[in-house]
Design a protein around this motif. Structure first.
Motif, PDB file in Angstrom:
ATOM      1  N   TYR A  52       0.832  -1.207   0.000  1.00 44.49           N
ATOM      2  CA  TYR A  52       0.000   0.000   0.000  1.00 44.49           C
ATOM      3  C   TYR A  52       0.868   1.259   0.000  1.00 44.49           C
ATOM      4  CZ  TYR A  52      -3.035   3.720   1.605  1.00 44.49           C
ATOM      5  OH  TYR A  52      -3.696   4.912   1.715  1.00 44.49           O
ATOM      6  N   ALA A  53       1.952   1.239   0.795  1.00 43.21           N
ATOM      7  CA  ALA A  53       2.817   2.423   0.877  1.00 43.21           C
ATOM      8  C   ALA A  53       3.428   2.759  -0.474  1.00 43.21           C
ATOM      9  CB  ALA A  53       3.926   2.191   1.909  1.00 43.21           C
ATOM     10  N   GLY A  54       3.665   1.730  -1.309  1.00 45.66           N
ATOM     11  CA  GLY A  54       4.219   1.985  -2.636  1.00 45.66           C
ATOM     12  C   GLY A  54       3.272   2.762  -3.529  1.00 45.66           C
ATOM     13  N   LEU A  55       1.959   2.622  -3.264  1.00 45.48           N
ATOM     14  CA  LEU A  55       0.956   3.315  -4.081  1.00 45.48           C
ATOM     15  C   LEU A  55       0.439   4.597  -3.442  1.00 45.48           C
ATOM     16  CD1 LEU A  55      -1.342   0.448  -5.406  1.00 45.48           C
ATOM     17  CD2 LEU A  55       0.258   1.832  -6.719  1.00 45.48           C
ATOM     18  N   GLY A  56       0.532   4.671  -2.118  1.00 48.97           N
ATOM     19  CA  GLY A  56      -0.089   5.792  -1.413  1.00 48.97           C
ATOM     20  C   GLY A  56       0.715   7.066  -1.471  1.00 48.97           C
ATOM     21  N   LYS A  57       1.037   7.507  -2.670  1.00 48.11           N
ATOM     22  CA  LYS A  57       1.820   8.734  -2.859  1.00 48.11           C
ATOM     23  C   LYS A  57       1.088   9.624  -3.869  1.00 48.11           C
ATOM     24  CE  LYS A  57       6.261   6.535  -1.833  1.00 48.11           C
ATOM     25  NZ  LYS A  57       5.751   5.189  -1.530  1.00 48.11           N
ATOM     26  N   TYR A  58       0.881  10.864  -3.477  1.00 53.33           N
ATOM     27  CA  TYR A  58       0.077  11.789  -4.278  1.00 53.33           C
ATOM     28  C   TYR A  58       0.571  11.951  -5.714  1.00 53.33           C
ATOM     29  CZ  TYR A  58      -2.148  16.191  -5.673  1.00 53.33           C
ATOM     30  OH  TYR A  58      -2.833  17.155  -6.352  1.00 53.33           O
TER      31      TYR A  58
END
Length: 432
Positions: A52-58
């Protein structure tokens, strides 16, 4: 031991034909499980968290939008109108259609930011036109593939967005500005051998007899396409919207041009356009998220520091280390797509950048320019695969032509390495 297993598992999965994203995720997950052998299940909780952290970037929100922009402009007929306008300027004659193909591909880079998308859009128009003018199919495919490679440099660029997420301190506006002049330099470097080969081998003899489009009519028809980069980049520069918001603005602008102005896109065309963009975006973003697991395992297992120390203490000078990195990236570019290369190698190279105090924006441009060369370097060149499929030729038939173009863009890349101000002047001028 576990660090060695991480790379062995990754390489083994790739050689077995496992998709790059799955290979990254599986190898990373296996390494995390082994590193927490006593509490494997608790250790594996890091896998979904980092996925999730890999995708959770604006900034990553811009990727599906710019991919969608490429699909919209591909279907809207903008590429054909830009080609007619370019031909009306440079005229007809041996070597002129390759020049037009490169110029239009560079301009399309200011709309979509995706090399394969531009190779499809420009190739669909130019390869057929070059065939009618007497150019060999292998040569036409080579020119279109190399021209489309400039698109990951000329803003907006999906590659720069991914790099900005991986490297703190590298802002998207600064990277977009830094890629402008190197992208133009790469395009000019391609024009020279493309025109030289055409004239030396007597290609395009039928081209001189084809009609030349009227200038003012071509300008009027191409004006909406010409305005697209102005709207996208000008709006960002004026502070009206961020790069991510600019991608959404570009989507609505493209739909307006395709559905209202040119009327080449109907309501029934929207579903296949959205499906095509969704599938391509999903592939990119899944690879990004799975690479986050691989990057987490690299950092937690302490793999990065020993590799950095080994390179720094290898006895090579700073220039030697940079040359080694470039050669490695060129080789990797022949086999992997650009996004995968960045996700694998940028975490490893970030400490080296810090040690030598390289400018992160300049290094990002060099990295992306090196990857751009790999996009049309056989045997596994993404852009060349697309253009060769459109031209209906085997990739082997492009080798004699494409290697000259690879050499030209490599020289452009070396020029940016030797004179960093080619990339850094514009961001400094704009205050980034």
């Amino acid at each position: 031991m576990i660090a060695t297993l991480l790379f062995v598992a990754f390489l083994s999965l790739m050689f077995l034909g496992v998709p790059i994203g799955a290979a990254l995720g599986l190898a990373g997950a296996a390494a995390i499980a082994l590193a927490n052998a006593e509490t494997q299940w608790f250790g594996l909780l890091a896998v979904p968290q980092n996925f999730y952290a890999g995708l959770g970037k604006y900034p990553l929100l811009a990727i599906p939008m710019f991919v969608l922009v490429g699909s919209i402009f591909d279907r809207s007929g903008v590429a054909l109108r830009l080609v007619n306008f370019a031909v009306s300027i440079v005229g007809r004659g041996p070597g002129m259609l390759p020049l037009v193909a490169i110029a239009v591909a560079m301009f399309m880079g200011g709309i979509s930011g995706s090399g394969p998308a531009t190779a499809a859009a420009v190739g669909g128009v130019m390869i057929a036109a070059m065939a009618r003018a007497g150019y060999p199919a292998g040569y036409s495919a080579s020119v279109v593939a190399s021209a489309a490679a400039t698109d990951i440099l000329i803003p907006p660029s999906v590659a720069f967005i991914v790099y900005s997420v991986l490297v703190p301190g590298a802002s998207v506006p600064a990277l977009f500005a830094a890629g402008m002049f190197p992208g133009m330099l790469a395009g000019l470097a391609l024009i020279i051998p493309a025109v030289w080969m055409a004239r030396r081998h007597g290609m395009g003899k039928l081209e001189a007899g084809l009609p030349r489009p009227p200038f003012w009519r071509s300008l009027r028809e191409a004006s909406w396409g010409l305005a697209a980069p102005v709207v996208i980049l000008g709006g960002m520069r004026m502070g009206w919207f961020t790069p991510t918001e600019a991608a959404v603005v570009a989507v609505f602008y493209g739909l307006f041009v395709g559905m209202v102005v040119h009327r080449t896109i109907g309501v029934r065309d929207l579903f296949p356009i959205l499906r095509e963009a969704g599938e391509l975006s999903a592939v990119i973003l899944v690879v990004v998220s799975l690479a986050g697991i691989f990057a987490f395992s690299l950092s937690t297992l302490g793999v990065i520091d020993p590799i950095t120390r080994a390179i720094v203490s290898s006895g090579l000078s700073e220039s030697g280390v940079l040359a080694l990195i470039i050669v490695l990236l060129l080789i990797m570019g022949m086999f992997l797509d650009g996004i995968s290369i960045m996700l694998i190698f940028v975490p490893l190279m970030a400490p080296i950048m810090l040690h030598y105090q390289w400018d992160v924006v300049w290094f990002g441009v060099v990295l992306v320019l090196t990857i751009a060369v790999g996009q049309f370097t056989p045997p596994m060149a993404v852009n060349l695969m697309v253009s060769a499929k459109i031209a209906q030729v085997r990739m082997e038939s492009t080798t004699r032509w494409v290697l000259w173009l690879v050499l030209a863009m490599t020289l452009a890349m070396i020029t940016v390495v030797v004179w960093p101000q080619i990339a850094l002047w514009l961001p400094a001028r704009l205050g980034y």
